[in-house]
Structures are given as C-alpha cells and as structure tokens.
Design an enzyme around this catalytic site. Structure first.
Site: not given
Ligand code: SAH
Ligand code: SF4
Length: 346
Positions: A85, A113, A214-215, A335
């Site tokens: 996607e 995620c 970071l989270h 995201c």
């Molecule tokens: N894998 C990389 C880039 C893709 S994710 C990474 O993790 O940084 C892009 C962003 O979306 C990241 O900051 C990720 O943590 C965030 N993200 C993942 N799941 C999410 C969700 N359910 N709601 C909001 N942001 C989310």
């Molecule tokens: Fe992979 Fe980024 Fe999703 Fe974490 S947030 S599972 S590193 S795509």
C-alpha cells in the site's frame, strides 16, 4: 522505471543517444503513463520499449479516496504477486506528500501497528520504492490534480533501516536531478530505532530528515510496544541520536503514538523529557504526538484532554511538541493502518 536499465535497453535496441534524454524527460518530468503518450519517440521504438521496459514495476489494483479528498490510498501489485500500500496526502491546498512503503509487511512487530501484525514477507527493491512516487505523479496527471508531488515520507509499510541498501539507493534516485529531483529537506525517513543504521544514515544522508518512533522512554514499556528495543535499548538509542545530532546539527523528529492508559500519563511525559535532555540539545529534538489510529490490536487511543496535557508538559520544559493531524483515517490510510487485507500481500 530504472534509468540505468532504460539506458541499457536503448543501447541494445541501437537507438541514438539522444533517445535516452527524451525518454527520461517523458517518464520523470512529465510522468507519462504509457508509451503511446511519448510522441517524440518513433512508433517502432515505443513498441520495442513497451515489450522490454515497463514504465512501472507495479500495477494498481485499487485506489481509495478519503471523504475530504485529502488522502488517497493505492493497493499496488508487485511482479511476484505480492501487494503493498502507498498513500498520497494533501496536507495543504498546494502541497502533496506521498508516504511510501519499503517492505511487504514488517518484522519489527510493534504491537499497535497493523503492518506489524502481518510479519515480514520481503523488502522492496529500490525501483519498487521509487515507482510508488512515479505512480502517484502519473495518477495526479491523469486525474488532473494540480500541484507537484515533491515531498516523500518513508512511513508506509516496513522498517526502512531493515532494508537499508534498497532505501539508500531509492533515496539517491529521488535526490537525483536527472530522475525525481526532490530536495533532501523534503524527504523524511522514519525508523523504529535501529541504532547502528541511525549513525550510518547521519553519514550517508545528513540532509534528509530523520524521524525516530520512540513511543515510550520507559525501558519495559518500550520493549513491549516496539520489540526492537530489546536489541537497541533506550541508552543505545540516545547515543545514536546524540551522534546523529553532532554530525548533522539537524533536527530529529520523535514520533510518539499516544496510547490510552499506557504511555499518555504525566510520568511518561517526565520520562520522555529526561530522555530528551540526556540525548541532546532540546531545540534539535521535536516531538510529534500522534493520536492512535484504530487497528485490530488491543490498544486504544488517548483522550484529547490527556493528549493536550501531555503536550503541555513537554512545552513547559521548552521542548517543541505538536499533535499530528491525521489524514486518511476513513480509508485506513493513516499511520499504522497499512495492511493488506487477508494477508494477500504475503
Ligand atoms: N517502520 C517505521 C516507519 C513506518 S510507521 C517506523 O516505525 O518508524 C510510521 C509511523 O506510524 C511510526 O511512527 C509508527 O510508529 C506510527 N504508527 C504505527 N501504528 C500506528 C497507529 N495504529 N496509529 C498511529 N500511528 C501509528
Ligand atoms: Fe514496523 Fe513501523 Fe509498524 Fe513498527 S510501526 S511494526 S517498525 S511499520
């Protein structure tokens, strides 16, 4: 389309040298979607090229458009049948941004995620990464969408630093004036925290923006949310980001998804402040607070008042913190919502 491959094919076809420039211009500058549209090339050459050099390495299966028309998500098929996607966003009336994927799925497995739930199938090739940008440029042209797509964020499916070589080559092509000509400051790469690659990225691409997901600045909680934290814990990340800052003197964006009852309390904010202070100058560390987008996971979103309080605590310490606008939630193009239904991508 790969420029180097195009040059090789034209040579095999014994086309004169100037044909490459004509083809290059049509593909990259004009985003022509079919060889029929490249009138400067002779008909026979167009047919020969069509058979040997596809304009895109991926084919569109579906495009969904959000109700406000500011986000679009495309499902793209790869040559081996896998599916990814990619998202096109319009954050303001004149700006277009694309959010590209670097892998089919992701091995990191962040618990909140949707892509993480899929597991990893494979990394994309450089061509498959840059073709997502080319695809959207072609799409904009065919839909008559005004403006130019010249912002790219590596925040789609996958961990860019786990596909470092592909990512690096795709960046070189996006930056190349002869190809996409996108400015380094208009590109951002987001990582879940692969410390050695953060240091390498500082040396390889000091002008490209870096975002770190970071989270949490609590060791146990971060290891639960972002399992790669066990390999590169917070102190190691702090060291890597510190090195990045001293090498580039450029701002790093810290992504922080606010999860209700987990990382959105005052204690979590204080831990984050402490981590930032230990890592580098405050003015170079900017926090992007992200409201959680619903996924099929056990987490829930933080409430608006708690999110605001979290932000206020950071601002009170002189740390820049913004609450990120979420585009594309209704088409699951926001995201962390990128996942190919039913495991079709695997
Ligand atoms: N894998 C990389 C880039 C893709 S994710 C990474 O993790 O940084 C892009 C962003 O979306 C990241 O900051 C990720 O943590 C965030 N993200 C993942 N799941 C999410 C969700 N359910 N709601 C909001 N942001 C989310
Ligand atoms: Fe992979 Fe980024 Fe999703 Fe974490 S947030 S599972 S590193 S795509």
């Amino acid at each position: 389309m790969e420029l180097a491959r195009a040059a090789a094919v034209l040579e095999e076809l014994r086309a004169p040298a100037f044909r490459l420039e004509q083809l290059r211009r049509a593909v990259f500058d004009e985003a022509v979607a079919s060889y029929q549209g490249i009138a400067v090339l002779p008909a026979q050459l167009r047919r020969d090229l069509e058979a040997r050099l596809p304009l895109l390495s991926l084919s569109v299966r579906k495009v969904a458009i959000s109700a406000d028309r500011r986000a679009r998500k495309a499902l793209l098929g790869l040559a081996d049948g896998k599916v990814i996607e990619t998202v096109l966003l319009r954050p303001s009336p004149t700006r277009w941004t694309t959010c590209v994927s670097t892998q089919v799925g992701c091995a990191i497995g962040c618990t909140f995620c949707a892509t993480g739930l899929m597991g990893l199938s494979r990394s994309l090739t450089p061509e498959e990464i840059t073709d997502q940008v080319l695809f959207w440029r072609q799409y904009m042209r065919s839909e008559g969408l005004e403006g130019r797509l010249d912002n790219v964020v590596y925040m789609g499916m996958g961990e860019p630093f786990a596909a470092y070589e592909s990512m690096a080559e795709s960046l070189r092509r996006l930056l190349d004036q002869k190809q996409f000509g996108i400015g380094a400051r208009h590109i951002s790469v987001s990582t879940s925290g692969l410390a050695p690659q953060i240091e390498r990225f500082a040396r390889d691409f000091p002008q490209v923006n870096l975002a770190l997901s970071l989270h949490s600045a609590d060791e146990k909680l971060r290891s639960d949310l972002v399992p790669v934290n066990r390999a590169f814990p917070l102190a190691r990340l702090s060291q890597a980001v510190g090195k990045y800052l001293s090498l580039t003197r450029r701002k790093v964006f810290l992504e922080y998804v606010l999860l209700g009852g987990e990382n959105d309390g005052a204690d979590s904010a204080r831990q984050l402040v402490a981590w930032i202070k230990a890592t580098g100058p405050r003015e170079l560390l900017h926090v992007n607070l992200i409201l959680f987008n619903e996924t099929a996971t056990r987490h829930r979103a933080s409430t608006e008042p708690l999110a605001r309080r979290f932000q206020a605590l950071l601002l009170g310490e002189g740390i820049k913190a913004t609450l990120r606008q979420n585009l594309g939630r209704d088409i699951e193009g926001a995201c962390g919502q990128l996942v190919v239904a039913g495991g079709e991508g695997r």
